[in-house]
Design a protein around this motif. Sequence first.
Motif, PDB file in Angstrom:
ATOM      1  N   ARG A   5       0.844  -1.180   0.000  1.00 53.55           N
ATOM      2  CA  ARG A   5       0.000   0.000   0.000  1.00 53.55           C
ATOM      3  C   ARG A   5       0.886   1.238   0.000  1.00 53.55           C
ATOM      4  O   ARG A   5       1.914   1.269   0.677  1.00 53.55           O
ATOM      5  CB  ARG A   5      -0.902   0.002   1.247  1.00 53.55           C
ATOM      6  N   PRO A   6       0.517   2.283  -0.748  1.00 52.05           N
ATOM      7  CA  PRO A   6       1.333   3.493  -0.770  1.00 52.05           C
ATOM      8  C   PRO A   6       1.387   4.158   0.601  1.00 52.05           C
ATOM      9  O   PRO A   6       0.386   4.222   1.315  1.00 52.05           O
ATOM     10  CB  PRO A   6       0.624   4.378  -1.795  1.00 52.05           C
ATOM     11  N   VAL A   7       2.558   4.653   0.953  1.00 52.29           N
ATOM     12  CA  VAL A   7       2.750   5.318   2.246  1.00 52.29           C
ATOM     13  C   VAL A   7       2.332   6.776   2.122  1.00 52.29           C
ATOM     14  O   VAL A   7       2.853   7.516   1.275  1.00 52.29           O
ATOM     15  CB  VAL A   7       4.221   5.224   2.691  1.00 52.29           C
ATOM     16  N   ILE A   8       1.378   7.192   2.949  1.00 47.79           N
ATOM     17  CA  ILE A   8       0.867   8.561   2.937  1.00 47.79           C
ATOM     18  C   ILE A   8       1.290   9.266   4.220  1.00 47.79           C
ATOM     19  O   ILE A   8       0.881   8.885   5.322  1.00 47.79           O
ATOM     20  CB  ILE A   8      -0.673   8.598   2.817  1.00 47.79           C
ATOM     21  N   ALA A   9       2.126  10.289   4.083  1.00 47.22           N
ATOM     22  CA  ALA A   9       2.566  11.073   5.236  1.00 47.22           C
ATOM     23  C   ALA A   9       1.516  12.124   5.567  1.00 47.22           C
ATOM     24  O   ALA A   9       1.126  12.913   4.700  1.00 47.22           O
ATOM     25  CB  ALA A   9       3.904  11.736   4.936  1.00 47.22           C
ATOM     26  N   ILE A  10       1.061  12.135   6.811  1.00 53.29           N
ATOM     27  CA  ILE A  10       0.062  13.098   7.269  1.00 53.29           C
ATOM     28  C   ILE A  10       0.735  14.068   8.237  1.00 53.29           C
ATOM     29  O   ILE A  10       1.346  13.642   9.227  1.00 53.29           O
ATOM     30  CB  ILE A  10      -1.117  12.398   7.962  1.00 53.29           C
ATOM     31  N   VAL A  11       0.614  15.350   7.957  1.00 50.96           N
ATOM     32  CA  VAL A  11       1.255  16.355   8.799  1.00 50.96           C
ATOM     33  C   VAL A  11       0.546  16.437  10.155  1.00 50.96           C
ATOM     34  O   VAL A  11      -0.677  16.353  10.234  1.00 50.96           O
ATOM     35  CB  VAL A  11       1.266  17.725   8.087  1.00 50.96           C
ATOM     36  N   SER A  12       1.329  16.572  11.210  1.00 56.62           N
ATOM     37  CA  SER A  12       0.768  16.679  12.560  1.00 56.62           C
ATOM     38  C   SER A  12       0.709  18.132  13.018  1.00 56.62           C
ATOM     39  O   SER A  12       1.408  18.994  12.486  1.00 56.62           O
ATOM     40  CB  SER A  12       1.624  15.878  13.554  1.00 56.62           C
ATOM     41  N   CYS A  13      -0.102  18.383  14.030  1.00 54.96           N
ATOM     42  CA  CYS A  13      -0.264  19.725  14.596  1.00 54.96           C
ATOM     43  C   CYS A  13       0.086  19.709  16.085  1.00 54.96           C
ATOM     44  O   CYS A  13      -0.080  18.697  16.764  1.00 54.96           O
ATOM     45  CB  CYS A  13      -1.705  20.207  14.429  1.00 54.96           C
ATOM     46  N   TYR A  14       0.544  20.854  16.565  1.00 51.55           N
ATOM     47  CA  TYR A  14       0.864  21.005  17.985  1.00 51.55           C
ATOM     48  C   TYR A  14      -0.423  21.246  18.761  1.00 51.55           C
ATOM     49  O   TYR A  14      -1.223  22.109  18.399  1.00 51.55           O
ATOM     50  CB  TYR A  14       1.810  22.187  18.185  1.00 51.55           C
TER      51      TYR A  14
END
Length: 246
Positions: A5-14
């Motif tokens: 499965r393609p790796v999807i990077a999800i940006v995190s928030c503080y």
Amino acid sequence: MHTFRPVIAIVSCYKMVDGQPSQSVYQKYIDAVNFYGGNPILLPNTAADSANFDALLKVVDGILLTGSYSNVAPTRYGATHLEEKQDLGRDDLSFKLLAHADKTGTPLLAVCRGLQEMNVHFEGTLHPDWREVEGFYEPHLEDSTAPLEVQYQPVHDVLIQPEGRLAEFGKEWHVNSLHKQAINKVGERLSVEAVARDGLVEAISLVQHPFMIGVQWHPELNYAQDNLSKFLFTEFIQHASKKLSK
């Protein structure tokens, strides 16, 4: 045979959680990526400062810039107004991810704050608060006193541009709307994909890129039921899968 499965990077928030500084992503973004066949990983803001940032992104097939409680810092687009809800670490990471996606052709889907980051990254500007701009009359900001299921209900139409990337889906759709900042000047190399009936820019894409699309609404909420959400996430993950196969 095992299919990767393609790796999807999800940006995190503080965020502060139980009185402690935390990095977080709403579950609905993770669920949407997983539902459409992606393998979600969460990137903390500190990833932008890592000496191994480029090496880290070599395993990434797609990038998701989420909506957020915070807003893009005014200094990013030459403004001087006071913005109380900032997340400078999120800004740093998102802008580095946008530069990476532009350089490498990595598929990127930007939602709400993500659309605003995308526009600013390409030298566009924002209205700090669309309510202070004459001419906008659609209900673009939710009633924060209402239950969440009410806040995320579709409230206005978007008109899809006939020559754009979203034209394959259709001509218009009814979407939710939960934002204060809005696009003012559209960034360089960006194309307007959809507008509200009052003219507010609702979707943009990067010209001559396999898939870099930003939307002002939140497709992650009803990702499995809403037809435009289905279209966006299906296209996004399919393009990420193509990158994986190369």
